[in-house]
Design a protein around this motif. Structure first.
Motif, PDB file in Angstrom:
ATOM      1  N   TYR A 197       0.837  -1.195   0.000  1.00  0.00           N
ATOM      2  CA  TYR A 197       0.000   0.000   0.000  1.00  0.00           C
ATOM      3  C   TYR A 197       0.875   1.250   0.000  1.00  0.00           C
ATOM      4  O   TYR A 197       0.687   2.162  -0.815  1.00  0.00           O
ATOM      5  N   VAL A 198       1.875   1.262   0.880  1.00  0.00           N
ATOM      6  CA  VAL A 198       2.769   2.421   0.922  1.00  0.00           C
ATOM      7  C   VAL A 198       3.604   2.485  -0.351  1.00  0.00           C
ATOM      8  O   VAL A 198       3.805   3.560  -0.929  1.00  0.00           O
ATOM      9  N   GLY A 199       4.064   1.307  -0.818  1.00  0.00           N
ATOM     10  CA  GLY A 199       4.856   1.277  -2.042  1.00  0.00           C
ATOM     11  C   GLY A 199       4.107   1.863  -3.227  1.00  0.00           C
ATOM     12  O   GLY A 199       4.675   2.608  -4.033  1.00  0.00           O
ATOM     13  N   ILE A 200       2.827   1.574  -3.314  1.00  0.00           N
ATOM     14  CA  ILE A 200       2.033   2.066  -4.437  1.00  0.00           C
ATOM     15  C   ILE A 200       1.609   3.515  -4.215  1.00  0.00           C
ATOM     16  O   ILE A 200       1.718   4.364  -5.094  1.00  0.00           O
ATOM     17  N   ALA A 201       1.163   3.817  -3.018  1.00  0.00           N
ATOM     18  CA  ALA A 201       0.653   5.160  -2.743  1.00  0.00           C
ATOM     19  C   ALA A 201       1.773   6.197  -2.758  1.00  0.00           C
ATOM     20  O   ALA A 201       1.561   7.338  -3.183  1.00  0.00           O
ATOM     21  N   GLN A 202       2.959   5.813  -2.283  1.00  0.00           N
ATOM     22  CA  GLN A 202       4.074   6.764  -2.301  1.00  0.00           C
ATOM     23  C   GLN A 202       4.969   6.440  -3.496  1.00  0.00           C
ATOM     24  O   GLN A 202       4.697   6.871  -4.593  1.00  0.00           O
ATOM     25  N   THR A 203       6.026   5.695  -3.252  1.00  0.00           N
ATOM     26  CA  THR A 203       6.905   5.306  -4.352  1.00  0.00           C
ATOM     27  C   THR A 203       7.641   4.062  -3.915  1.00  0.00           C
ATOM     28  O   THR A 203       7.742   3.782  -2.730  1.00  0.00           O
ATOM     29  N   LYS A 204       8.173   3.317  -4.874  1.00  0.00           N
ATOM     30  CA  LYS A 204       8.953   2.139  -4.510  1.00  0.00           C
ATOM     31  C   LYS A 204      10.436   2.463  -4.423  1.00  0.00           C
ATOM     32  O   LYS A 204      11.242   1.616  -4.059  1.00  0.00           O
ATOM     33  N   ASP A 205      10.824   3.698  -4.798  1.00  0.00           N
ATOM     34  CA  ASP A 205      12.243   4.065  -4.740  1.00  0.00           C
ATOM     35  C   ASP A 205      12.587   4.632  -3.372  1.00  0.00           C
ATOM     36  O   ASP A 205      11.714   4.995  -2.598  1.00  0.00           O
ATOM     37  N   PHE A 206      13.871   4.712  -3.126  1.00  0.00           N
ATOM     38  CA  PHE A 206      14.309   5.393  -1.918  1.00  0.00           C
ATOM     39  C   PHE A 206      14.004   6.890  -2.033  1.00  0.00           C
ATOM     40  O   PHE A 206      14.176   7.481  -3.103  1.00  0.00           O
ATOM     41  N   ILE A 207      13.504   7.480  -0.959  1.00  0.00           N
ATOM     42  CA  ILE A 207      13.297   8.922  -0.954  1.00  0.00           C
ATOM     43  C   ILE A 207      14.191   9.525   0.122  1.00  0.00           C
ATOM     44  O   ILE A 207      14.315   8.955   1.207  1.00  0.00           O
ATOM     45  N   PRO A 208      14.794  10.679  -0.200  1.00  0.00           N
ATOM     46  CA  PRO A 208      15.642  11.305   0.825  1.00  0.00           C
ATOM     47  C   PRO A 208      14.797  11.805   1.992  1.00  0.00           C
ATOM     48  O   PRO A 208      13.672  12.251   1.812  1.00  0.00           O
ATOM     49  N   PHE A 209      15.345  11.684   3.157  1.00  0.00           N
ATOM     50  CA  PHE A 209      14.661  12.125   4.371  1.00  0.00           C
ATOM     51  C   PHE A 209      15.511  13.242   4.970  1.00  0.00           C
ATOM     52  O   PHE A 209      16.714  13.075   5.142  1.00  0.00           O
ATOM     53  N   PRO A 210      14.906  14.393   5.249  1.00  0.00           N
ATOM     54  CA  PRO A 210      15.709  15.510   5.781  1.00  0.00           C
ATOM     55  C   PRO A 210      16.250  15.163   7.166  1.00  0.00           C
ATOM     56  O   PRO A 210      15.594  14.453   7.925  1.00  0.00           O
TER      57      PRO A 210
ATOM     58  N   GLY B 120      11.149   4.985  14.022  1.00  0.00           N
ATOM     59  CA  GLY B 120      11.120   5.257  12.585  1.00  0.00           C
ATOM     60  C   GLY B 120      11.593   6.664  12.249  1.00  0.00           C
ATOM     61  O   GLY B 120      12.418   6.861  11.358  1.00  0.00           O
ATOM     62  N   VAL B 121      11.079   7.637  12.984  1.00  0.00           N
ATOM     63  CA  VAL B 121      11.447   9.033  12.721  1.00  0.00           C
ATOM     64  C   VAL B 121      12.944   9.234  12.971  1.00  0.00           C
ATOM     65  O   VAL B 121      13.653   9.851  12.166  1.00  0.00           O
ATOM     66  N   LEU B 122      13.435   8.686  14.082  1.00  0.00           N
ATOM     67  CA  LEU B 122      14.835   8.898  14.444  1.00  0.00           C
ATOM     68  C   LEU B 122      15.791   8.263  13.443  1.00  0.00           C
ATOM     69  O   LEU B 122      16.750   8.895  13.001  1.00  0.00           O
ATOM     70  N   ILE B 123      15.507   7.005  13.081  1.00  0.00           N
ATOM     71  CA  ILE B 123      16.456   6.311  12.199  1.00  0.00           C
ATOM     72  C   ILE B 123      16.414   6.918  10.796  1.00  0.00           C
ATOM     73  O   ILE B 123      17.441   7.048  10.137  1.00  0.00           O
ATOM     74  N   ALA B 124      15.231   7.339  10.352  1.00  0.00           N
ATOM     75  CA  ALA B 124      15.137   7.947   9.030  1.00  0.00           C
ATOM     76  C   ALA B 124      15.965   9.225   8.983  1.00  0.00           C
ATOM     77  O   ALA B 124      16.678   9.505   8.015  1.00  0.00           O
ATOM     78  N   SER B 125      15.899   9.997  10.062  1.00  0.00           N
ATOM     79  CA  SER B 125      16.682  11.214  10.168  1.00  0.00           C
ATOM     80  C   SER B 125      18.177  10.905  10.159  1.00  0.00           C
ATOM     81  O   SER B 125      18.970  11.615   9.561  1.00  0.00           O
ATOM     82  N   HIS B 126      18.520   9.840  10.842  1.00  0.00           N
ATOM     83  CA  HIS B 126      19.919   9.468  11.021  1.00  0.00           C
ATOM     84  C   HIS B 126      20.522   8.966   9.715  1.00  0.00           C
ATOM     85  O   HIS B 126      21.625   9.340   9.334  1.00  0.00           O
ATOM     86  N   ILE B 127      19.759   8.145   9.012  1.00  0.00           N
ATOM     87  CA  ILE B 127      20.291   7.541   7.795  1.00  0.00           C
ATOM     88  C   ILE B 127      20.075   8.437   6.579  1.00  0.00           C
ATOM     89  O   ILE B 127      20.904   8.498   5.688  1.00  0.00           O
ATOM     90  N   GLY B 128      18.958   9.167   6.569  1.00  0.00           N
ATOM     91  CA  GLY B 128      18.763  10.162   5.527  1.00  0.00           C
ATOM     92  C   GLY B 128      17.964   9.687   4.333  1.00  0.00           C
ATOM     93  O   GLY B 128      17.794  10.423   3.361  1.00  0.00           O
ATOM     94  N   GLN B 129      17.472   8.466   4.355  1.00  0.00           N
ATOM     95  CA  GLN B 129      16.584   8.037   3.272  1.00  0.00           C
ATOM     96  C   GLN B 129      15.668   6.921   3.767  1.00  0.00           C
ATOM     97  O   GLN B 129      16.005   6.200   4.701  1.00  0.00           O
ATOM     98  N   ILE B 130      14.492   6.805   3.135  1.00  0.00           N
ATOM     99  CA  ILE B 130      13.571   5.737   3.508  1.00  0.00           C
ATOM    100  C   ILE B 130      12.957   5.125   2.245  1.00  0.00           C
ATOM    101  O   ILE B 130      12.977   5.744   1.182  1.00  0.00           O
ATOM    102  N   ASN B 131      12.453   3.918   2.376  1.00  0.00           N
ATOM    103  CA  ASN B 131      11.567   3.386   1.348  1.00  0.00           C
ATOM    104  C   ASN B 131      10.557   2.452   1.997  1.00  0.00           C
ATOM    105  O   ASN B 131      10.587   2.257   3.220  1.00  0.00           O
TER     106      ASN B 131
END
Lengths: 235, 300
Positions: free
Chosen positions: B116-129, B212-223
């Motif tokens: 659902y998230v893959g389709i609704a958002q994207t299947k690629d990595f997106i940068p996370f600020p 989730g919020v912390l690690i995304a910030s730390h690593i800088g990208q999510i999918n």
């Protein structure tokens, strides 16, 4: 106070209770005796709605409790001490007692009841910081009854309080049961296999066989009833 | 020595994140003996919600700390709602079913949410600020510990202390423990166990979203797939520590974090998972209940 009318309870396809009718009045000690597997525990579990009956009516203080969830039954004042005591083993003794008062909000009343219980069973006060699972069988039964008292029961359902206990402890427990009934006017519904003891404690009794009530009379009459004598009293 | 310290801190950070997720697994298992395989997805959804909120708030030009705070709060609320809904529709109707049924339902939920998230958002990595600001007092040590790592450690520690106090001393905490030990008896003292179960899902989902919020910030990208990987690792950590035990989940997570970190640092990053799961196998062989798993004696 409590009326059961044509209660039918099933475990899957097996019928455990057949048209059970009973009536308990305010202030009474009523006992339900019968052999193993007669349906005594099921009767209590049907009243507490842990195993909801398939048909029939239960009214408590002139109010139908047919649609209530188990926690609502407790909030009505019907408190059960189930068979095997069912102490929360990892909770401490005082946490177990706190759980008994789960639905109450009157802090000062809870404190007073706690003092009353520690007065009634001083051993529980000594062991209040120990896990409930570490207590002996007799102490666990005391704790189980105390936990129920913490809910300020209007009707106390006791399932086999003598089970597996030494005779001296049984005597103590039954003295307490009578004390609760006389001092607090708490109505008591006692389920017992030890028919002799139960009938000597109770005012009235019911006899259950294969899920149906077969006899009901005053306790004294049942003690002298020939059928009861030979089937349950071993005389 | 400095290299060792780096690896140690790296493992600690990693372990902290695992712990935030593992807590949800272990609490839910403790209460209803279900492995909630959709739990990793909650963590992923938390990260996605935070990304959306952060993007919007950045357009309004808010400062970083407020963005982090608001994004985290919204992520937690969303994740809690997801957790609650998943329980209601996928597990509650199956509470009396054989144990395999809710497990399969959980796996189904996990696949559904991922796609659902893959389709609704994207299947690629997106940068996370990077939402975590640089702390001035850490500047002298910036070669050793990054601000985001520091933030992860502090947040995890706070969450752990909060949870421990909640479970030990509050009414709902005691009700959770009572329900975990004996559901029927819990009902007989007047506990509405449906509420307790819902609360457990809310609690677990919230901590996962924070992770989730912390690690995304730390690593800088999510999918959409991060929840699956992290979920499996956190689940491993929970089993390692003894599933159902809260201190066990934390200990298991840290042990797993360090194992991975040291294996990567001293051997090769290719072997990270090999060591992590070998450790699991060894623990399960020699101490099947896990490091801090409970073996209680119960008198009859």
């Amino acid at each position: 106070m409590l009326k059961l009318k044509n209660i039918n309870t099933f475990y899957g396809k097996i019928q455990a209770l057949k048209d059970v009718c009973m009536e308990i009045s305010q202030g009474e000690i009523i006992t339900l005796i019968g052999a193993n597997g007669a349906g005594k525990t099921t009767t209590l579990m049907s009243i507490s709605r842990i195993i909801p009956p398939r048909s029939g009516d239960i009214t408590f203080m002139d109010k139908s409790i047919n649609e209530m969830s188990p926690d609502k039954i407790v909030s009505c004042g019907i408190i059960q001490v189930p068979e095997g005591r069912r102490i929360f083993p990892i909770l401490t003794v005082s946490e177990n007692l706190d759980m008994g008062a789960f639905l109450r909000k009157d802090k000062s009343g809870i404190k007073k009841d706690l003092e009353y219980i520690f007065d009634l069973f001083p051993i529980l006060a000594q062991r209040r910081h120990q896990p409930g699972g570490n207590l002996s069988g007799g102490e666990q039964q005391m704790l189980a009854i105390s936990r129920a008292l913490m809910a300020r029961p209007k009707l106390l359902l006791l399932d086999e309080p003598s089970l597996g206990l030494a005779p001296l402890v049984v005597k103590r427990i039954f003295e307490t049961i009578i004390k609760i009934n006389t001092e607090h006017k708490t109505t008591i519904f006692l389920v017992e296999q030890n028919a002799n003891l139960a009938l000597k404690t109770a005012h009235r009794g019911y006899v259950m066989e294969n899920g149906a009530i077969t006899l009901s009379d005053t306790a004294d009459n049942l003690l002298n009833n020939e059928a009861v004598k030979s089937a349950y009293l071993g005389i | 020595m400095e290299y060792f310290l780096d690896l140690f801190l790296g493992g600690l950070t990693r372990g902290s994140i695992y712990a935030l997720i593992a807590l949800g697994y272990t609490m839910v298992y403790g209460i209803i003996e279900l492995i909630n395989f959709a739990h990793g997805e909650i963590y992923m959804i938390g990260a996605f919600i935070a990304l959306i909120v952060a993007s919007v708030l950045t357009m309004y030009g808010l400062n970083m700390i407020s963005i982090l705070l608001i994004a985290s709060i919204v992520a937690v609320i969303y994740a809690a709602a997801y957790g609650l809904t998943i329980e209601k529709i996928a597990y509650k109707p199956l509470r009396k079913a054989p144990r395999l049924s809710p497990l399969i339902s959980a796996i189904g939920m996990s696949i559904l949410l991922q796609n659902y998230v893959g389709i609704a958002q994207t299947k690629d990595f997106i940068p996370f600020p990077n939402l975590i600001p640089e702390f001035a007092f850490l500047a002298p040590y910036k070669d050793t510990i990054r601000s985001s790592e520091f933030m992860i450690l502090i947040t995890t520690a706070i969450v752990m202390v909060f949870l421990t106090l909640l479970i030990k001393f509050t009414k709902i905490g005691k009700a959770m423990r009572a329900t975990a030990q004996d559901k029927q008896m819990a009902m007989l003292v007047g506990i509405d166990i449906n509420r307790v179960i819902s609360f457990t899902f809310v609690l677990g989902s919230s901590t996962a979203a924070i992770g989730g919020v912390l690690i995304a910030s730390h690593i800088g990208q999510i999918n959409f797939y991060i929840g699956f990987i992290a979920g499996i690792k956190a689940f491993t950590a929970a089993v390692l520590g003894g599933i159902g035990s809260i201190p066990g989940a934390v200990l298991g997570s840290l042990v797993l974090g360090w194992t991975e970190s040291f294996a990567t640092g001293y051997i090769s990053s290719d072997y990270e998972d090999v060591f992590a799961f070998s450790l699991l196998v060894l623990i399960l062989i020699f101490k099947p209940e896990g490091l801090l798993g409970k073996s209680t004696t119960q008198k009859v």
